[in-house]
Design a protein around this motif. Structure first.
Motif, mmCIF file in Angstrom:
data_model
loop_
_atom_site.group_PDB
_atom_site.id
_atom_site.type_symbol
_atom_site.label_atom_id
_atom_site.label_comp_id
_atom_site.label_asym_id
_atom_site.label_seq_id
_atom_site.Cartn_x
_atom_site.Cartn_y
_atom_site.Cartn_z
ATOM 1 N N GLY A 93 0.585 -1.584 -0.183
ATOM 2 C CA GLY A 93 -0.211 0.240 0.152
ATOM 3 C C GLY A 93 1.104 1.028 -0.038
ATOM 4 O O GLY A 93 0.293 2.564 0.116
ATOM 5 N N LYS A 142 -0.566 3.570 -2.399
ATOM 6 C CA LYS A 142 -2.126 3.845 -2.700
ATOM 7 C C LYS A 142 -1.975 4.970 -2.762
ATOM 8 O O LYS A 142 -1.672 5.943 -2.600
ATOM 9 C CB LYS A 142 -2.616 2.794 -1.761
ATOM 10 C CG LYS A 142 -3.449 2.502 -1.992
ATOM 11 C CD LYS A 142 -4.393 1.792 -0.457
ATOM 12 C CE LYS A 142 -5.935 1.812 -0.168
ATOM 13 N NZ LYS A 142 -6.540 0.985 0.835
ATOM 14 N N THR A 143 -3.243 5.527 -3.158
ATOM 15 C CA THR A 143 -3.435 6.904 -3.900
ATOM 16 C C THR A 143 -5.037 6.682 -3.596
ATOM 17 O O THR A 143 -5.821 5.562 -3.293
ATOM 18 C CB THR A 143 -3.490 7.563 -4.302
ATOM 19 O OG1 THR A 143 -3.511 7.031 -5.897
ATOM 20 C CG2 THR A 143 -2.102 7.427 -5.040
ATOM 21 N N ASN A 144 -5.603 7.708 -2.948
ATOM 22 C CA ASN A 144 -7.418 7.857 -3.167
ATOM 23 C C ASN A 144 -7.814 8.373 -4.364
ATOM 24 O O ASN A 144 -9.567 7.820 -4.656
ATOM 25 C CB ASN A 144 -7.857 9.458 -2.594
ATOM 26 C CG ASN A 144 -7.314 8.792 -0.516
ATOM 27 O OD1 ASN A 144 -7.134 7.720 -0.165
ATOM 28 N ND2 ASN A 144 -7.190 10.014 0.153
ATOM 29 N N ALA A 150 -7.753 4.209 -10.001
ATOM 30 C CA ALA A 150 -6.944 3.602 -11.066
ATOM 31 C C ALA A 150 -6.952 4.098 -11.962
ATOM 32 O O ALA A 150 -8.291 4.014 -12.532
ATOM 33 C CB ALA A 150 -7.257 1.642 -11.055
#
Length: 73
Positions: free
Chosen positions: A48, A51-53, A56
């Motif tokens: 993660g 990982k972004t908000n 994709a």
């Protein structure tokens, strides 16, 4: 002592001594946790990390990004 010299000397030992050496080496390896277990915590802590908000990218967006990168080069 280099590994090559050690290897040559081990081959000159009697068979019983070589088996004893194998037992010693196996015991020393068993006393340490396997590499997989040693790095498992590190790997799981990296899950993660990127990982972004944002959702994709779609296939078309990825193609566009790749084309832009290729043009920049």
């Amino acid at each position: 002592m280099t590994f090559q010299k050690l290897h040559e000397q081990v081959l000159t030992l009697p068979e019983d001594d070589r088996w004893e050496l194998i037992n010693i080496l196996m015991k020393s390896l068993r006393s340490k946790p396997p590499l997989v277990n040693r790095y498992k915590g590190l790997a799981s802590s990296l899950v993660g990390i990127a990982k972004t908000n944002a959702p994709a990218p779609t296939d078309e967006e990825v193609k566009s990004i790749l084309e832009t990168r290729l043009l920049q080069k």
